[in-house]
Design a protein around this motif. Structure first.
Motif, PDB file in Angstrom:
ATOM      1  N   LYS A 165       0.766  -1.089  -0.035  1.00  0.00           N
ATOM      2  CA  LYS A 165       0.062  -0.035   0.081  1.00  0.00           C
ATOM      3  C   LYS A 165       0.903   1.225   0.130  1.00  0.00           C
ATOM      4  O   LYS A 165       0.403   2.108  -0.742  1.00  0.00           O
ATOM      5  N   PRO A 166       1.844   1.162   0.744  1.00  0.00           N
ATOM      6  CA  PRO A 166       2.532   2.767   0.576  1.00  0.00           C
ATOM      7  C   PRO A 166       3.213   2.940  -0.694  1.00  0.00           C
ATOM      8  O   PRO A 166       3.348   4.123  -1.061  1.00  0.00           O
ATOM      9  N   VAL A 167       3.531   1.976  -1.440  1.00  0.00           N
ATOM     10  CA  VAL A 167       3.962   1.925  -3.069  1.00  0.00           C
ATOM     11  C   VAL A 167       2.882   2.767  -3.857  1.00  0.00           C
ATOM     12  O   VAL A 167       3.115   3.654  -4.552  1.00  0.00           O
ATOM     13  N   VAL A 168       1.517   1.956  -3.429  1.00  0.00           N
ATOM     14  CA  VAL A 168       0.465   2.821  -4.056  1.00  0.00           C
ATOM     15  C   VAL A 168       0.197   4.205  -3.810  1.00  0.00           C
ATOM     16  O   VAL A 168      -0.068   5.012  -4.636  1.00  0.00           O
ATOM     17  N   LEU A 169       0.334   4.602  -2.565  1.00  0.00           N
ATOM     18  CA  LEU A 169       0.223   5.766  -2.236  1.00  0.00           C
ATOM     19  C   LEU A 169       1.104   6.663  -2.699  1.00  0.00           C
ATOM     20  O   LEU A 169       0.878   7.985  -3.109  1.00  0.00           O
ATOM     21  N   ILE A 170       2.413   6.334  -2.536  1.00  0.00           N
ATOM     22  CA  ILE A 170       3.480   7.290  -3.131  1.00  0.00           C
ATOM     23  C   ILE A 170       3.271   7.538  -4.572  1.00  0.00           C
ATOM     24  O   ILE A 170       3.429   8.701  -5.095  1.00  0.00           O
ATOM     25  N   PHE A 171       3.100   6.503  -5.584  1.00  0.00           N
ATOM     26  CA  PHE A 171       3.167   6.894  -6.997  1.00  0.00           C
ATOM     27  C   PHE A 171       1.787   7.470  -7.383  1.00  0.00           C
ATOM     28  O   PHE A 171       1.632   8.322  -8.227  1.00  0.00           O
ATOM     29  N   SER A 172       0.703   7.167  -6.475  1.00  0.00           N
ATOM     30  CA  SER A 172      -0.770   8.101  -6.873  1.00  0.00           C
ATOM     31  C   SER A 172      -0.431   9.424  -6.382  1.00  0.00           C
ATOM     32  O   SER A 172      -0.932  10.263  -7.257  1.00  0.00           O
ATOM     33  N   ALA A 173       0.082   9.632  -5.337  1.00  0.00           N
ATOM     34  CA  ALA A 173       0.541  11.199  -4.889  1.00  0.00           C
ATOM     35  C   ALA A 173       1.272  11.672  -5.775  1.00  0.00           C
ATOM     36  O   ALA A 173       1.154  13.010  -6.313  1.00  0.00           O
ATOM     37  N   MET A 174       2.181  11.323  -6.375  1.00  0.00           N
ATOM     38  CA  MET A 174       3.170  11.690  -7.369  1.00  0.00           C
ATOM     39  C   MET A 174       2.386  12.035  -8.642  1.00  0.00           C
ATOM     40  O   MET A 174       2.611  13.174  -9.449  1.00  0.00           O
ATOM     41  N   ALA A 175       1.426  11.195  -9.256  1.00  0.00           N
ATOM     42  CA  ALA A 175       0.692  11.534 -10.401  1.00  0.00           C
ATOM     43  C   ALA A 175      -0.084  12.648 -10.132  1.00  0.00           C
ATOM     44  O   ALA A 175      -0.115  13.391 -11.071  1.00  0.00           O
ATOM     45  N   PHE A 176      -0.931  12.981  -9.017  1.00  0.00           N
ATOM     46  CA  PHE A 176      -1.635  13.946  -8.564  1.00  0.00           C
ATOM     47  C   PHE A 176      -0.881  15.184  -8.734  1.00  0.00           C
ATOM     48  O   PHE A 176      -1.156  16.261  -9.143  1.00  0.00           O
ATOM     49  N   LYS A 177       0.479  15.253  -7.978  1.00  0.00           N
ATOM     50  CA  LYS A 177       1.240  16.337  -7.944  1.00  0.00           C
ATOM     51  C   LYS A 177       1.568  16.853  -9.565  1.00  0.00           C
ATOM     52  O   LYS A 177       1.606  17.921  -9.611  1.00  0.00           O
ATOM     53  N   ILE A 178       1.988  15.895 -10.343  1.00  0.00           N
ATOM     54  CA  ILE A 178       2.111  16.252 -11.602  1.00  0.00           C
ATOM     55  C   ILE A 178       1.283  16.934 -12.373  1.00  0.00           C
ATOM     56  O   ILE A 178       1.245  17.875 -13.164  1.00  0.00           O
ATOM     57  N   SER A 179      -0.161  16.091 -12.088  1.00  0.00           N
ATOM     58  CA  SER A 179      -1.218  16.858 -12.668  1.00  0.00           C
ATOM     59  C   SER A 179      -1.512  18.359 -12.281  1.00  0.00           C
ATOM     60  O   SER A 179      -2.012  19.123 -13.114  1.00  0.00           O
ATOM     61  N   CYS A 180      -1.070  18.688 -11.220  1.00  0.00           N
ATOM     62  CA  CYS A 180      -1.307  19.891 -10.635  1.00  0.00           C
ATOM     63  C   CYS A 180      -0.380  21.029 -11.254  1.00  0.00           C
ATOM     64  O   CYS A 180      -0.615  22.305 -11.060  1.00  0.00           O
ATOM     65  N   MET A 181       0.693  20.587 -11.954  1.00  0.00           N
ATOM     66  CA  MET A 181       1.650  21.471 -12.786  1.00  0.00           C
ATOM     67  C   MET A 181       1.143  22.331 -13.873  1.00  0.00           C
ATOM     68  O   MET A 181       0.076  21.748 -14.313  1.00  0.00           O
ATOM     69  N   LYS A 182       1.631  23.421 -14.221  1.00  0.00           N
ATOM     70  CA  LYS A 182       1.277  23.947 -15.538  1.00  0.00           C
ATOM     71  C   LYS A 182       1.441  23.459 -16.741  1.00  0.00           C
ATOM     72  O   LYS A 182       0.507  23.389 -17.318  1.00  0.00           O
ATOM     73  N   MET A 188       4.921  10.451 -17.572  1.00  0.00           N
ATOM     74  CA  MET A 188       5.211  10.202 -16.202  1.00  0.00           C
ATOM     75  C   MET A 188       3.750  10.014 -15.280  1.00  0.00           C
ATOM     76  O   MET A 188       3.932   9.117 -14.407  1.00  0.00           O
ATOM     77  N   GLN A 189       2.860  10.538 -15.873  1.00  0.00           N
ATOM     78  CA  GLN A 189       1.597  10.403 -14.984  1.00  0.00           C
ATOM     79  C   GLN A 189       1.179   9.068 -15.160  1.00  0.00           C
ATOM     80  O   GLN A 189       0.517   8.240 -14.606  1.00  0.00           O
ATOM     81  N   ILE A 190       0.975   8.636 -16.548  1.00  0.00           N
ATOM     82  CA  ILE A 190       0.688   7.265 -17.072  1.00  0.00           C
ATOM     83  C   ILE A 190       1.679   6.237 -16.229  1.00  0.00           C
ATOM     84  O   ILE A 190       0.982   5.156 -15.627  1.00  0.00           O
ATOM     85  N   TYR A 191       2.754   6.501 -16.114  1.00  0.00           N
ATOM     86  CA  TYR A 191       3.639   5.619 -15.611  1.00  0.00           C
ATOM     87  C   TYR A 191       3.370   5.109 -13.959  1.00  0.00           C
ATOM     88  O   TYR A 191       3.324   4.232 -13.589  1.00  0.00           O
ATOM     89  N   CYS A 192       3.003   6.310 -13.368  1.00  0.00           N
ATOM     90  CA  CYS A 192       2.815   6.383 -11.860  1.00  0.00           C
ATOM     91  C   CYS A 192       1.390   5.623 -11.648  1.00  0.00           C
ATOM     92  O   CYS A 192       1.320   4.790 -10.635  1.00  0.00           O
ATOM     93  N   TYR A 193       0.496   5.995 -12.537  1.00  0.00           N
ATOM     94  CA  TYR A 193      -0.963   5.302 -12.554  1.00  0.00           C
ATOM     95  C   TYR A 193      -0.795   3.967 -12.675  1.00  0.00           C
ATOM     96  O   TYR A 193      -1.639   3.077 -12.006  1.00  0.00           O
ATOM     97  N   LYS A 194      -0.163   3.514 -13.490  1.00  0.00           N
ATOM     98  CA  LYS A 194       0.212   2.084 -14.065  1.00  0.00           C
ATOM     99  C   LYS A 194       0.812   1.323 -12.741  1.00  0.00           C
ATOM    100  O   LYS A 194       0.438   0.160 -12.524  1.00  0.00           O
TER     101      LYS A 194
END
Length: 304
Positions: A165-182, A188-194
């Motif tokens: 579960k911590p691996v899931v939380l880390i990568f999903s949080a990274m994907a959301f952080k990337i989506s908030c960028m300009k 990279m988002q797709i890789y994190c979600y996969k």
């Protein structure tokens, strides 16, 4: 007739965003025509004010709608993360639960024994200074116990499910952080979600197998749990087995994990569509620029 100052004051109040009233505004315009039929210029100014007011209100509605849409998108993107956190909490609660199995015995000293993954619990009465005190005694399930395979695998599978579960939380949080960028990096988002979807799917499978296998063998199979010699009750005194909340809680946990997997896969699909759309737009722009550039080169050659 209204005085000029009073009438202008009334008009300003009517046209203001706080006191806008279309019926009252119509009456004010009629009064203007009656007072001065040739004041078309003033009426046109009033109509421009009305138009500006409508644009002002539409802009506010558009801004509110955009904020609401952004809020919905953020909630949708965080659904997978929230479901992963909920599944992790449930798995920790299931792992520490002391009612994986509940057995009733035909014995005067010990009537019930509940089994956790690492300890066994049973109520027992003690005589303290002539007073009977009933306490819950717990003893560790160690190498002196003969455990069934499903019980041993339940420990391993549930521990792995929690550690994933911590691996899931880390990568999903990274994907959301990337989506908030300009300018988000879609690949990279797709890789994190996969990665999140893969680990969460395996974790849900481990949780479901651990609780369902234990439940099936306990009620419909032949269990091989044997007590140590110093245990206060013998296995031969087993009378009945009781249903516990571990199995439905495990099924609920696996369902929440699968819901998170569905959310991650939907995000991957959406990002792939965005990437394809950007690629098409880039191709169209290049195709438009290429003939122009070719024409310029040809004209330059012709001049030379």
């Amino acid at each position: 007739m209204l005085p000029e100052d009073d009438h202008n004051h009334q008009y300003k109040n009517v046209v203001s965003p706080e006191n806008y009233n279309s019926d009252l505004l119509g009456d004010v315009l009629v009064i203007h025509l009656l007072r001065d039929p040739l004041s078309l210029f003033n009426i046109s100014c009033y109509l421009e004010d009305i138009y500006d007011l409508g644009v002002f209100q539409m802009d506010h509605l558009t801004i509110d709608k955009r904020r609401f849409d952004n809020f919905k998108q953020s909630v949708f993107k965080l659904s997978g993360l929230f479901s992963s956190i909920s599944a992790l909490v449930f798995e920790i609660a299931i792992a520490s639960n002391q009612y994986w199995r509940l057995w009733k015995f035909d014995d005067k000293v010990v009537q019930f024994v509940s089994f956790g993954l690492w300890e066994a619990y049973y109520p027992q009465e003690f005589n303290v200074s002539g007073t009977l005190i009933k306490t819950l005694v717990h003893t560790p399930i160690d190498s002196t116990w003969k455990l069934s395979p499903e019980f041993q695998y339940a420990r391993i599978l549930l521990i792995w499910a929690i550690l994933m579960k911590p691996v899931v939380l880390i990568f999903s949080a990274m994907a959301f952080k990337i989506s908030c960028m300009k300018n988000p990096f879609v690949e990279m988002q797709i890789y994190c979600y996969k990665v999140s979807a893969l680990f969460l799917c395996v974790s849900s499978l481990f949780s479901f197998v651990s609780v369902s296998w234990n439940h099936a063998v306990d009620f419909y199979g032949q269990t091989t749990i044997d007590f140590p010699p110093d245990f206060p009750v013998k296995k031969e005194a087993l009378r009945s087995k009781h249903f516990t909340a571990v199995f439905p809680a495990g099924v609920l946990t696996a369902t929440m994990s699968l819901f998170g997997v569905i959310m991650f896969l939907s995000e991957i699909r959406s990002l792939n569509l965005q990437r394809q759309l950007k690629a098409k737009c880039a191709y169209k722009i290049l195709s438009r620029k290429t003939p122009t550039q070719g024409g310029k080169v040809h004209s330059e050659k012709h001049r030379k």
